[in-house]
Design a protein around this motif. Sequence first.
Motif, PDB file in Angstrom:
ATOM      1  N   LEU A   1     131.927 -19.608  83.692  1.00 53.21           N
ATOM      2  CA  LEU A   1     130.813 -20.607  83.632  1.00 53.21           C
ATOM      3  C   LEU A   1     130.184 -20.845  84.653  1.00 53.21           C
ATOM      4  N   THR A   2     130.616 -20.728  85.557  1.00 50.73           N
ATOM      5  CA  THR A   2     129.783 -20.516  86.993  1.00 50.73           C
ATOM      6  C   THR A   2     128.698 -20.704  87.424  1.00 50.73           C
ATOM      7  N   ASP A   3     128.069 -19.777  86.902  1.00 50.31           N
ATOM      8  CA  ASP A   3     126.789 -19.713  86.710  1.00 50.31           C
ATOM      9  C   ASP A   3     125.966 -20.776  85.961  1.00 50.31           C
ATOM     10  N   LYS A   4     126.846 -21.216  84.428  1.00 56.89           N
ATOM     11  CA  LYS A   4     125.937 -22.523  84.249  1.00 56.89           C
ATOM     12  C   LYS A   4     126.019 -23.676  84.962  1.00 56.89           C
ATOM     13  N   VAL A   5     127.039 -24.183  85.473  1.00 59.92           N
ATOM     14  CA  VAL A   5     127.573 -25.222  86.261  1.00 59.92           C
ATOM     15  C   VAL A   5     125.778 -25.228  87.911  1.00 59.92           C
ATOM     16  N   ALA A   6     127.071 -23.873  87.974  1.00 57.81           N
ATOM     17  CA  ALA A   6     125.555 -23.826  89.231  1.00 57.81           C
ATOM     18  C   ALA A   6     124.151 -24.330  89.103  1.00 57.81           C
ATOM     19  N   SER A   7     124.184 -23.439  87.619  1.00 60.30           N
ATOM     20  CA  SER A   7     122.738 -24.592  87.052  1.00 60.30           C
ATOM     21  C   SER A   7     122.279 -25.969  86.935  1.00 60.30           C
ATOM     22  N   PHE A   8     123.545 -26.558  86.012  1.00 59.19           N
ATOM     23  CA  PHE A   8     122.939 -27.989  86.326  1.00 59.19           C
ATOM     24  C   PHE A   8     123.172 -28.068  87.898  1.00 59.19           C
ATOM     25  N   LEU A   9     123.549 -28.378  88.487  1.00 63.08           N
ATOM     26  CA  LEU A   9     123.519 -28.640  89.552  1.00 63.08           C
ATOM     27  C   LEU A   9     122.675 -28.575  90.734  1.00 63.08           C
ATOM     28  N   ARG A  10     121.734 -27.321  90.549  1.00 64.98           N
ATOM     29  CA  ARG A  10     119.847 -26.940  90.696  1.00 64.98           C
ATOM     30  C   ARG A  10     119.385 -28.323  90.265  1.00 64.98           C
ATOM     31  N   ASP A  11     119.774 -28.238  88.881  1.00 66.10           N
ATOM     32  CA  ASP A  11     118.806 -29.046  87.778  1.00 66.10           C
ATOM     33  C   ASP A  11     118.996 -30.664  88.334  1.00 66.10           C
ATOM     34  N   THR A  12     120.398 -30.599  88.554  1.00 64.14           N
ATOM     35  CA  THR A  12     120.287 -32.131  88.977  1.00 64.14           C
ATOM     36  C   THR A  12     119.765 -32.395  90.351  1.00 64.14           C
ATOM     37  N   GLY A  13     119.400 -31.767  91.511  1.00 66.69           N
ATOM     38  CA  GLY A  13     119.202 -31.576  92.756  1.00 66.69           C
ATOM     39  C   GLY A  13     120.148 -32.112  93.779  1.00 66.69           C
ATOM     40  N   ALA A  14     121.054 -31.416  92.673  1.00 66.86           N
ATOM     41  CA  ALA A  14     122.656 -32.535  94.134  1.00 66.86           C
ATOM     42  C   ALA A  14     122.559 -31.714  95.921  1.00 66.86           C
ATOM     43  N   LYS A  15     122.773 -32.570  96.032  1.00 65.62           N
ATOM     44  CA  LYS A  15     123.393 -32.479  97.381  1.00 65.62           C
ATOM     45  C   LYS A  15     124.656 -31.783  98.345  1.00 65.62           C
ATOM     46  N   GLU A  16     125.342 -33.175  97.921  1.00 68.50           N
ATOM     47  CA  GLU A  16     126.856 -33.852  98.363  1.00 68.50           C
ATOM     48  C   GLU A  16     127.272 -34.798  97.214  1.00 68.50           C
ATOM     49  N   GLY A  17     128.516 -33.992  97.092  1.00 63.89           N
ATOM     50  CA  GLY A  17     129.755 -34.981  96.381  1.00 63.89           C
ATOM     51  C   GLY A  17     130.507 -34.244  94.986  1.00 63.89           C
ATOM     52  N   ALA A  18     130.071 -34.381  94.052  1.00 62.90           N
ATOM     53  CA  ALA A  18     131.296 -33.727  92.666  1.00 62.90           C
ATOM     54  C   ALA A  18     131.383 -33.355  92.167  1.00 62.90           C
ATOM     55  N   VAL A  19     131.531 -31.860  91.369  1.00 62.53           N
ATOM     56  CA  VAL A  19     130.940 -31.851  89.530  1.00 62.53           C
ATOM     57  C   VAL A  19     132.301 -32.262  89.087  1.00 62.53           C
ATOM     58  N   THR A  20     132.416 -32.458  87.413  1.00 59.55           N
ATOM     59  CA  THR A  20     133.610 -32.421  87.104  1.00 59.55           C
ATOM     60  C   THR A  20     133.024 -31.670  85.850  1.00 59.55           C
ATOM     61  N   ALA A  21     134.191 -30.942  85.363  1.00 57.36           N
ATOM     62  CA  ALA A  21     133.748 -30.252  84.065  1.00 57.36           C
ATOM     63  C   ALA A  21     134.791 -30.610  83.019  1.00 57.36           C
ATOM     64  N   PHE A  22     134.831 -30.796  81.532  1.00 57.27           N
ATOM     65  CA  PHE A  22     135.839 -32.016  81.544  1.00 57.27           C
ATOM     66  C   PHE A  22     135.325 -31.059  79.828  1.00 57.27           C
ATOM     67  N   VAL A  23     136.238 -30.039  79.121  1.00 55.12           N
ATOM     68  CA  VAL A  23     135.748 -29.840  77.729  1.00 55.12           C
ATOM     69  C   VAL A  23     136.416 -30.596  76.552  1.00 55.12           C
ATOM     70  N   ARG A  24     136.144 -30.950  75.355  1.00 51.53           N
ATOM     71  CA  ARG A  24     136.252 -31.897  74.617  1.00 51.53           C
ATOM     72  C   ARG A  24     136.916 -31.023  73.166  1.00 51.53           C
ATOM     73  N   HIS A  25     137.863 -30.263  73.778  1.00 49.25           N
ATOM     74  CA  HIS A  25     138.214 -30.167  72.566  1.00 49.25           C
ATOM     75  C   HIS A  25     140.218 -30.143  72.745  1.00 49.25           C
ATOM     76  N   THR A  26     141.103 -29.942  71.751  1.00 53.11           N
ATOM     77  CA  THR A  26     142.544 -29.756  72.071  1.00 53.11           C
ATOM     78  C   THR A  26     142.945 -28.265  71.391  1.00 53.11           C
ATOM     79  N   SER A  27     142.083 -27.429  71.670  1.00 56.22           N
ATOM     80  CA  SER A  27     142.771 -26.412  71.946  1.00 56.22           C
ATOM     81  C   SER A  27     141.877 -24.536  72.493  1.00 56.22           C
ATOM     82  N   ALA A  28     141.012 -25.494  73.267  1.00 61.93           N
ATOM     83  CA  ALA A  28     140.493 -24.761  74.173  1.00 61.93           C
ATOM     84  C   ALA A  28     140.674 -25.608  76.162  1.00 61.93           C
ATOM     85  N   SER A  29     140.683 -25.082  77.376  1.00 62.62           N
ATOM     86  CA  SER A  29     141.109 -25.583  77.653  1.00 62.62           C
ATOM     87  C   SER A  29     139.836 -24.692  79.130  1.00 62.62           C
TER      88      SER A  29
END
Length: 155
Positions: free
Chosen positions: A36-64
């Motif tokens: 998912l690395t490229d998808k998270v990086a794309s999200f940050l570009r679209d957001t205009g992120a500069k400094e901070g933190a990105v959190t990823a959270f999977v909404r399932h109990t049988s995937a991580s």
Amino acid sequence: MPLRSLSRSAPSTVTVNTVTTSLLTVQTTGRGFTDLTDKVASFLRDTGAKEGAVTAFVRHTSASLTIQENADPSVLEDLTTALSRLAPENAGWAHDTEGPDDMPAHIKTMLSGTSLQIPVAGGEMLLGTWQAIYLIEHRARPHRREVVLQFIGAV
């Protein structure tokens, strides 16, 4: 041991001026790792992120989610083998409503986790050279998984 700055911009403090959240849908092909690395990086570009933190959270109990090596595919194969040894199918689990891979999937999720937080500086994740962000599908059949991405920081 002295600390060294990893910040790629001049300010030593960051004022949080945005919280941006997005839902990423991932179609898995069954048991295994999805990068998912490229998808998270794309999200940050679209957001205009500069400094901070990105959190990823999977909404399932049988995937991580995990951060793991991205250079040698045999690492991911060995991790899949290790998880299968820790939580084998047909081990007499009481919970088998959705099949023999159901309870082992829940155990694997508990062992590997559902959330990651990655520091962001200069608009980029501060991942190590060989690190990538992976969704781990623990079920044998394909699933449609949802991953919440959230950036908190300065744009």
